[in-house]
Design a protein around this motif. Structure first.
Motif, mmCIF file in Angstrom:
data_model
loop_
_atom_site.group_PDB
_atom_site.id
_atom_site.type_symbol
_atom_site.label_atom_id
_atom_site.label_comp_id
_atom_site.label_asym_id
_atom_site.label_seq_id
_atom_site.Cartn_x
_atom_site.Cartn_y
_atom_site.Cartn_z
ATOM 1 N N ALA B 16 0.852 -1.202 0.000
ATOM 2 C CA ALA B 16 0.000 0.000 0.000
ATOM 3 C C ALA B 16 0.881 1.244 0.000
ATOM 4 O O ALA B 16 1.984 1.218 0.534
ATOM 5 N N PRO B 17 0.386 2.312 -0.633
ATOM 6 C CA PRO B 17 1.194 3.536 -0.662
ATOM 7 C C PRO B 17 1.425 4.057 0.756
ATOM 8 O O PRO B 17 0.530 3.991 1.596
ATOM 9 N N GLN B 18 2.623 4.509 1.019
ATOM 10 C CA GLN B 18 2.938 5.051 2.345
ATOM 11 C C GLN B 18 3.445 6.468 2.199
ATOM 12 O O GLN B 18 4.443 6.706 1.535
ATOM 13 N N GLY B 19 2.737 7.381 2.777
ATOM 14 C CA GLY B 19 3.249 8.745 2.845
ATOM 15 C C GLY B 19 4.316 8.801 3.926
ATOM 16 O O GLY B 19 4.841 7.767 4.348
#
Ligand code: SF4
Lengths: 483, 234, 258
Positions: B16-19
């Protein structure tokens, strides 16, 4: 998904009939009165717990931070939790969906030749329809939380995540007990009714081979499962039977024990306006040598069931910050009017509207995010500051469009797509981005206001038709200039 | 099945995208600020506040001393018509209990599996020690163990709990850090969490029927705290 | 929530963003709002090309369409004058949601943020920026105040409107039960879920009427239309008035020109 299709229990109606059910619910006077009364009570009680808005903001800020931090490290924390629980002697299982979770629990029960499972309150087990899976293999699954016991006795589902039987009057419960509980006679005394439940359930705690519970917080660094309750049935279920199975969503995790007090303090205050619940039960091991009670086996089932879909998007991930306090539903003007059952989902109210689409897919649930005036009462009270209205808007968009390029489609993506609505909004945008056109439209609308249709879809249901004014503001301003 | 599920779940989470991940929350700082903002409380005020909060949960607080608590307990048992009192025979309190002449003292000395019906049906009260209390919320801290098993504070209709007033903490956070629950550097961060740790605030209750409060839902109907104070604080 | 203009200076000029509902359905309220600003010696500019803040599409999940309309509005406010909006929810849209709408475009996002800083809801602007001092010239009156949800939660209008009304000694403001509760308008919500929306509107109308006030005051045209048309359908003469109109009446400023 199929778990929801195969095992529809009584009175559990699919979300697609949402509109019909909500109209029925709002015209049920008794239901509306009892929800209004109960929600007013819970709102007032919560308010007394937070006399200082500045202090509340600081607490919510910290709670939000803890939840965001936990989610940012979720995969690592899950592995750490698994390691520490395993080291403590607790067996960890993983389930991607409801069927897998139920199969794991059925397997454990069968290994122990269990006939009876007593259940503490667990919304996740409602989510997986565990009771039906157990009954399908001939194992009785008995709810022991008083509210859950009552709704189960009546073949219903909980209508509130904290107060499952909130939709019932004591007269209805009195009648139910007199009919369904052997030896019980009709009484409207709440103390006596609770006494009847207590007597029945104590016998069951003694004989059940398995106890099931939910989890409010799972602490990774210590391998501890925390349970919040008032009644003591949760402690019974997790202490008396020889096997304890806990089930939880993968998001209910925090890194450190010290992260628990701020969340616990807000959970109970937000939920029922209590500074603390009667019991806070922290379980880190099965019964150790020399110990005289407690289960010999403890299991934890970690359930995904759509949570990873929410996790996959940075905005929707905030849905998983939820600590299931129910404050959003207590303060929701829609929930207050339609009650919990109308939603047709395990989690009703605002949290249900933003989490159910991930669990059940947008095809079945796209009506839910539209059932909000976006008033923001929910996010105003949410102890972990979930921006619920923003998420509702986002889900409305996902339901009516294909996935944006570079974004993975949600389950049921675009389920509410409508060529007509696309044209309507395209036309709207065309009109409102072209001032000359808009002015012409305004001119026509005001001059031909006598043509305004007398029936205006939902609007005139309980209102007189809307009619443009005789002159628009810009006309009035132009007139003023001329004078 | 479960290992595939595990890998799939973890893989989905990891991809999942992680900021930018948030900094670790400063829980210590938060409580330190709260502590500094609040007026300091002396022992008497702390005891007072604990009693008031506990009374709110319908916990009955009886002030006792180191020397007279067992005698007070005996008198309470008589007053409450207790004919069997469950206790831990290996505990530090056992000798005092046995010497007090309490009617129907019953040691919890066998695995529960051997005597469930008797525990559930024929035990009037249980007596336990505590590890401390929390003033903010009117709460007892219990760590049941082999000497004082878990069900002593749950199954009998009355729970007597002995609490030393010098063990009162302001809040849950102070209690867990003050007692080093999650381990410290010396223990290499190894958790000291027991099999079961409990916070108890009042007798068991429910409001599940029409939000009407009823006590004695599944657990004790009465919680009595023997609060050990100094002679002059009685 | 006490905001002033970014410069902290009392402005000589302001933009007036009327909103589509005021333009077409409540133009009198718009005129009255303009009067209230002008009588403080401020020049009001009405950009001819304004249409709608874009909220209907935004809240319906049509972000692209909302963006297009929002962008068209953002271009209208060239000078760095405050933008005054006689509606809490439209002001909230421009102040809080424009920056989100353009989150993926750094240049437009910066523009949206700069605009957001100078967007004011009317009562907030009168109170905190113009710091009006009024003399009441009306007869004693009892009214109740309904604040839209966005106005309340995004703009703090319930506080500002109350403070303005408190300057008028002849006006007694009574509070309805469930004051903070939504009236059920919610834009397209009222069309999509008419039965729930109507139940909410009906309860709100009851609560307002039960106060015994002679009228209810609202700073939001949407709520006002919702509640007024609900009351009309019941044949009830009890009606709501826009805050700007009510204030103009009290100040005997109606139609007055600076
Ligand atoms: S969304 Fe917020 S308010 Fe609603 S249940 Fe979850 S934590 Fe509570």
């Amino acid at each position: 998904m199929s778990a929801h299709e195969n095992s529809q229990p009584l009175k559990f109606i699919p979300a697609s009939e949402f509109k019909q059910r909500t109209s029925e619910a709002v015209s049920d006077e008794l239901l509306r009165k009892s929800f209004r009364g109960a929600m007013d009570f819970l709102m007032a009680k919560r308010a007394t717990q937070f006399p200082d808005p500045v202090a509340l903001e600081a607490q919510r800020g910290l709670a939000e931070h803890i939840r965001k931090y936990s989610l940012a490290h979720l995969p690592d924390l899950l592995e750490q939790l698994e390691r520490n629980l395993t080291a403590n002697g607790i067996q960890v299982h993983w389930a991607e969906n409801a069927e897998q979770a139920n199969a794991i629990i059925v397997g454990i029960a069968q290994k122990h030749s269990a006939k009876l499972m007593v259940k503490g309150k667990s919304m996740v087990s409602e989510e997986t329809e565990l009771n039906h899976a157990m009954e399908a293999v001939g194992i009785e699954a008995l709810e022991s939380d008083m509210g859950e016991y009552i709704v189960q006795l009546d073949g219903e589902k909980p209508s509130h995540i904290i107060m499952p039987a909130i939709h019932k009057t004591k007269q209805q419960i009195a009648k139910l007990f007199a009919e369904k509980v052997p030896g019980a006679s009709y009484t409207e005394s709440v103390d006596e009714l609770i006494g009847i439940g207590r007597a029945v359930l104590r016998e069951k705690f003694m004989t059940a081979e398995i106890g099931l519970s939910g989890v409010n917080f799972a602490v990774a660094e210590t391998g501890t499962l925390c349970l919040v309750e008032n009644e003591g049935n949760g402690r019974m279920c997790t202490t008396v039977p020889k096997v304890h199975v806990a089930i939880t969503g993968i998001e209910k995790i925090v890194e450190k024990l010290e992260h628990v007090p701020p969340l616990f303090g807000l959970l109970t205050r937000s939920a029922t306006g209590q500074a603390v619940t009667t019991y806070f039960n922290m379980i880190s091991r099965p019964r150790q040598p020399g110990e005289k009670d407690g289960p010999q086996e403890v299991h934890l089932v970690l359930l995904d069931n759509g949570r990873t879909q929410a996790y996959n998007d940075e905005q929707m991930r905030s849905t998983l910050q939820c600590i299931r306090c129910g404050a959003c539903m207590n303060h929701c003007p829609v929930y207050t009017r339609v009650g919990g059952h109308a939603y047709g989902t395990t989690y009703p109210g605002p949290i249900g509207e933003i989490i159910s689409p991930h669990m059940m897919g947008l095809a079945a649930t796209h009506a839910l995010p539209t059932a909000s005036s976006l008033c923001g009462a929910c996010s105003e009270v949410c102890p972990v500051k979930i921006p619920i209205p923003d998420l509702l808007i986002r889900l409305r968009g996902e339901a009516s469009h294909d996935a944006r390029p570079g974004h993975a489609p949600l389950v049921g993506q675009g389920a509410a797509k409508s060529a007509l609505m696309d044209i309507v909004w395209a036309g709207w945008a065309a009109l409102y981005t072209r001032p000359a056109l808009y002015r012409a439209f305004g001119w026509l609308a005001t001059r031909f206001r006598f043509l305004t249709p007398p029936m205006q879809s939902g609007w005139t249901y309980s209102r007189t038709p809307l009619k443009p004014a005789a002159r628009s503001l810009r006309d009035l301003l132009a007139e003023r200039k001329r004078k | 099945m479960t290992s595939t599920a595990r890998n799939n779940i973890l893989q989905r989470l990891r991809s999942a995208p992680q900021g930018k991940p948030p900094l670790a929350p400063d829980v210590h700082g938060f409580y330190a600020t709260a502590r500094n903002a609040a007026p300091a409380e002396d022992r008497a005020a702390r005891i007072e506040r604990f009693c008031e909060k506990m009374a709110f949960w319908r916990g009955e607080v009886v002030r006792v001393t180191h020397s007279n608590w067992a005698e007070s307990l005996r008198a309470l048992c008589v007053a409450k018509n207790v004919n069997s009192l469950l206790y831990g025979a290996q505990t530090a309190q056992a000798a005092a209990l046995e010497a007090a002449g309490i009617n129907g003292l019953k040691p919890y000395d066998r695995p529960v599996d051997d005597w469930k019906p008797e525990l559930f049906r024929d035990t009037d009260a249980g007596f336990t020690s505590t590890r401390g209390g929390i003033t903010e919320t009117g709460t007892l801290i219990l760590w049941p163990d082999e000497k004082e098993p878990r069900l002593m504070s749950l199954v009998p209709p009355i729970h007597f709990a002995l609490l030393d007033a010098s063990q009162l903490y302001d809040n849950f956070f102070d209690a867990m850090t003050g007692q080093g629950w999650s381990g410290d550097e010396a223990s290499a961060g190894i958790s000291k969490m027991p099999t079961n740790a409990l916070l108890i605030s009042g007798p068991s209750k429910t409001a599940d029927i029409q939000v009407t409060l009823a006590y004695g839902a599944h657990g004790p109907k009465e919680l009595v705290i023997l609060l050990v104070v100094n002679e002059e604080e009685l | 929530m006490q905001r002033d203009t970014p410069s902290g200076q009392r402005p000589k000029d302001v933009y007036f963003f009327a909103t589509c509902l005021v333009d077409l359905f409540c133009p009198e309220a718009g005129m009255d709002a303009i009067t209230l600003i002008e009588r403080e010696g401020v020049t009001v500019h009405f950009p001819e090309n304004q249409t709608c803040c874009g909220q209907p599409a935004y809240t319906s999940g049509y972000a692209d369409e909302a963006r297009a309309v929002a962008l068209a509005q953002m271009r209208l406010f060239e000078n760095d004058w405050p933008v005054v909006v006689p509606s809490g929810s439209c002001a909230g849209m421009m102040r809080h949601h424009y920056p989100k709408l353009f989150a993926e475009d750094p240049i437009l996002k910066a523009k949206a943020e700069a605009l957001a800083e100078r967007v004011f809801e009317l009562s907030e602007f009168l109170l905190n920026v113009l710091k009006v001092q009024w003399k009441d010239s009306g007869k004693p009156a009892t009214v109740t105040l309904h604040t839209s949800c966005a106005a309340r939660r995004e703009m703090g209008t319930h506080v500002h409107a109350r403070a303005l009304l408190a300057q008028l000694p002849g006006v007694n403001v009574v509070t309805q039960s469930h004051e903070a509760e939504c009236c059920g308008f919610g834009g397209t919500f009222s069309l999509k879920h008419p039965s729930i929306s109507s139940a909410m509107a009906g309860d709100k109308a009851d609560a307002l009427k039960e106060t015994g006030a002679e009228a209810f005051i609202s700073a939001d045209c949407g709520c006002m239309l919702n509640i007024n048309h609900t009351l009309q359908k019941r044949g009830d003469a009890f009606q709501g008035k826009h805050l700007a109109t009510f204030l103009c009446e009290r100040l005997a400023a109606k139609g007055e020109k600076a």
